[in-house]
Design a protein around this motif. Structure first.
Motif, PDB file in Angstrom:
ATOM      1  N   THR A 299     -45.970 -31.471  -2.264  1.00 35.69           N
ATOM      2  CA  THR A 299     -45.729 -32.345  -1.107  1.00 35.69           C
ATOM      3  C   THR A 299     -45.056 -33.641  -1.539  1.00 35.69           C
ATOM      4  N   THR A 303     -41.394 -34.713  -0.256  1.00 36.73           N
ATOM      5  CA  THR A 303     -41.307 -35.974   0.478  1.00 36.73           C
ATOM      6  C   THR A 303     -40.302 -36.906  -0.176  1.00 36.73           C
ATOM      7  N   ARG A 319     -39.461 -34.282   8.921  1.00 30.92           N
ATOM      8  CA  ARG A 319     -40.634 -34.981   8.369  1.00 30.92           C
ATOM      9  C   ARG A 319     -41.913 -34.482   9.021  1.00 30.92           C
ATOM     10  N   GLY A 320     -41.874 -34.278  10.317  1.00 30.57           N
ATOM     11  CA  GLY A 320     -43.059 -33.780  11.018  1.00 30.57           C
ATOM     12  C   GLY A 320     -43.433 -32.389  10.563  1.00 30.57           C
ATOM     13  N   ARG A 323     -45.000 -32.632   7.158  1.00 32.64           N
ATOM     14  CA  ARG A 323     -46.343 -33.214   7.265  1.00 32.64           C
ATOM     15  C   ARG A 323     -47.338 -32.173   7.761  1.00 32.64           C
ATOM     16  N   ARG A 324     -46.954 -31.380   8.745  1.00 35.03           N
ATOM     17  CA  ARG A 324     -47.859 -30.342   9.268  1.00 35.03           C
ATOM     18  C   ARG A 324     -48.143 -29.288   8.208  1.00 35.03           C
ATOM     19  N   VAL A 327     -50.691 -30.857   5.739  1.00 37.60           N
ATOM     20  CA  VAL A 327     -52.032 -30.997   6.317  1.00 37.60           C
ATOM     21  C   VAL A 327     -52.695 -29.631   6.462  1.00 37.60           C
TER      22      VAL A 327
END
Length: 510
Positions: A299, A303, A319-320, A323-324, A327
């Motif tokens: 990650t 990133t 980016r979303g 991120r998902r 997570v």
């Protein structure tokens, strides 16, 4: 861990006469005033196993009433900082809180925690403050009475002075206070804690596990010393991993890998029919710990890669989506890690390591001189690495080369660990060898990271396309990772030349 509070304490203890007279500490540089905070009566019961496993590891677990911090306290040593311990607080309860039991499980395992000592202290407390009234340190004179609770009837009493640095205080203040105390004839205590003194003064101090008697200049002695370091690292890192402290998972995995590598490298010193099953369990542990760690590292890589993409090229909710993905991978992993450390399989592994170190399966070469046995073992690992690097570089770019580079990376890591394990005995030559192997490992490691990243980028591109999003950015990053891999393959040629066999032999003094 929601009910616990964690603090780091840095303190020093000093012997005092029965009067417990303190010199005037206003003369200490930076101390503007000494404020008398009165006397508090403290009553603490310390818990341990019947064979004092916590005390042996300089760990204290107590239930204390009185003063301003009544509750359960667990103190874990911080070896790299003099006088430092991490203290965890939990609310008062009748039994030991489950959160604290977990943090000592690697030491206690299946043994019961029972009361061993009761300490009652009359604490005469002073605050050292600066000109603004900011607390610099607490100084207390403690009149202590110790009573054994584990079947013995012995008692002891003494007076001691304790100087504890305020949170975020300057450790140099402790040196200044100590200088003032020494001028007044007060000397540092030889006991690390009140519990250690209580156990010693009542006749049964904790004893470290017996170490097999081998000549210190033998290969067996050096290898066993290295393995003890790795076993101790596992035990010390266990509570850090449970608390999710930075880099703790990575360091615990390193300890497992170093142990496995030592088993294989020094197979002529330790019988592999005994070490191989333990090595398989260490491999299992590293894999269980690695699920969360590997995703975290990936990650961070992806990133960082996104930050290098011009905003005009960031097409779609990239980016979303990243991120998902991150997570989703982490959900539940924290609980899974703790479950692994609480499992019978993990505790059995720790028992196996203890048993091996207590009664090591030594082979004939264990009695050989270090200068003879260790270089041979290290260079054998080097030759293994050389074969794998040569094979990888002979292949055309593609999946087969990627797999071969990964196998070479694992061999480089093993050769590096072999050099590090030999360094205490062989000194700078082994350290230079390990440094060269680390350089090879780094290039191969970054290559493997690019391979893993490309697989994830392909998955993200497929997910984005299926959701009707642009997959352009994921393809762009994929291409960049391909370029990274090609660059590392070219770099490997030069790095490997600097680690050639003649130079490796010279590095080891051969």
């Amino acid at each position: 861990m929601a009910d616990t509070k964690r603090e780091r304490e840095i303190e020093r203890k000093y012997d005092a006469d029965a009067a417990g007279d303190l010199p005037d500490l206003r003369g200490v540089a930076g101390v503007a005033d000494v404020i008398d905070k009165g006397v508090a009566d403290l009553d603490a019961v310390y818990y341990d196993t019947a064979d004092q496993r916590l005390a042996t590891a300089s760990i204290t677990l107590r239930r204390r009433t009185g003063g301003n911090d009544a509750g359960w306290h667990l103190k874990l040593p911080v070896p790299e900082i003099e006088g430092a311990r991490d203290e965890l607080h939990a609310p008062l309860s009748d039994g030991v809180p489950r959160a604290l039991i977990g943090l000592v499980r690697s030491r206690v395992r299946d043994a019961d925690l029972t009361p061993v000592v009761r300490l009652r202290s009359a604490r005469d407390l002073r605050h050292l403050v600066d000109a603004d009234g900011t607390l610099l340190a607490e100084v207390s004179v403690d009149g202590v009475r110790a009573d054994r609770l584990d079947g013995a009837t012995a008692t002891a009493s003494w007076t001691e002075i304790e100087v504890e640095l305020a949170p975020n205080g300057d450790p140099r203040l402790l040196d200044k206070v100590e200088k003032r105390l020494r001028k007044a004839g007060v000397r540092r205590s030889t006991s690390k804690s009140k519990l250690a003194r209580a156990l010693a003064d009542t006749g049964t101090p904790p004893e470290a596990a017996a170490v097999p008697e081998l000549r210190p200049d033998t290969a067996g002695a050096q290898v066993l010393a290295y393995l003890r370091e790795q076993r101790d690292a596992l035990l010390e890192l266990d509570p850090a991993v449970r608390q999710d402290l930075p880099d703790s998972v990575h360091q615990m995995r390193v300890a497992t890998r170093r142990t496995r590598s030592a088993f294989k490298t020094y197979a002529k010193i330790l019988d592999r029919t005994v070490t191989d099953p333990i090595g398989e369990e260490l491999k299992w542990l590293a894999a269980e710990l690695g699920v969360d760690r590997d995703r975290e590292v990936l990650t961070e890589r992806l990133t960082a890669a996104l930050t290098d993409v011009p905003r005009t090229l960031l097409l779609g909710p990239v980016r979303g989506r990243l991120r998902r993905w991150a997570v989703a991978g982490r959900a539940g992993s924290r609980r899974k890690t703790v479950a692994v450390l609480d499992s019978k399989r993990y505790l059995a592994l720790l028992d196996s390591l203890d048993a091996l170190l207590a009664d090591p399966p030594l082979r004939k070469a264990a009695g050989a001189a270090v200068a003879e046995a260790l270089p041979k073992a290290v260079l054998k690992d080097y030759d293994r690495l050389a074969t794998r690097v040569g094979h990888a570089l002979a292949l055309d770019p593609g999946t087969d080369r990627d797999l071969a580079m990964h196998e070479a990376r694992k061999a480089a890591k093993r050769a590096r660990y072999a050099g590090e394990a030999a360094t205490p005995a062989l000194g700078k030559p082994a350290a230079r060898f390990a440094k060269r192997m680390k350089a090879v490992q780094k290039v191969l490691g970054d290559h493997q990271d690019s391979v893993v990243a490309r697989g994830t980028l392909r998955d993200l591109a497929i997910q984005a396309h299926a959701a009707g999003e642009s997959a352009f950015v994921w393809g762009l990053l994929y291409g960049r990772e391909e370029a990274v891999a090609a660059t590392r393959e070219r770099e490997l040629v030069g790095v490997w030349e600097r680690a050639s066999r003649p130079k490796a032999r010279a590095a080891l003094g051969g």
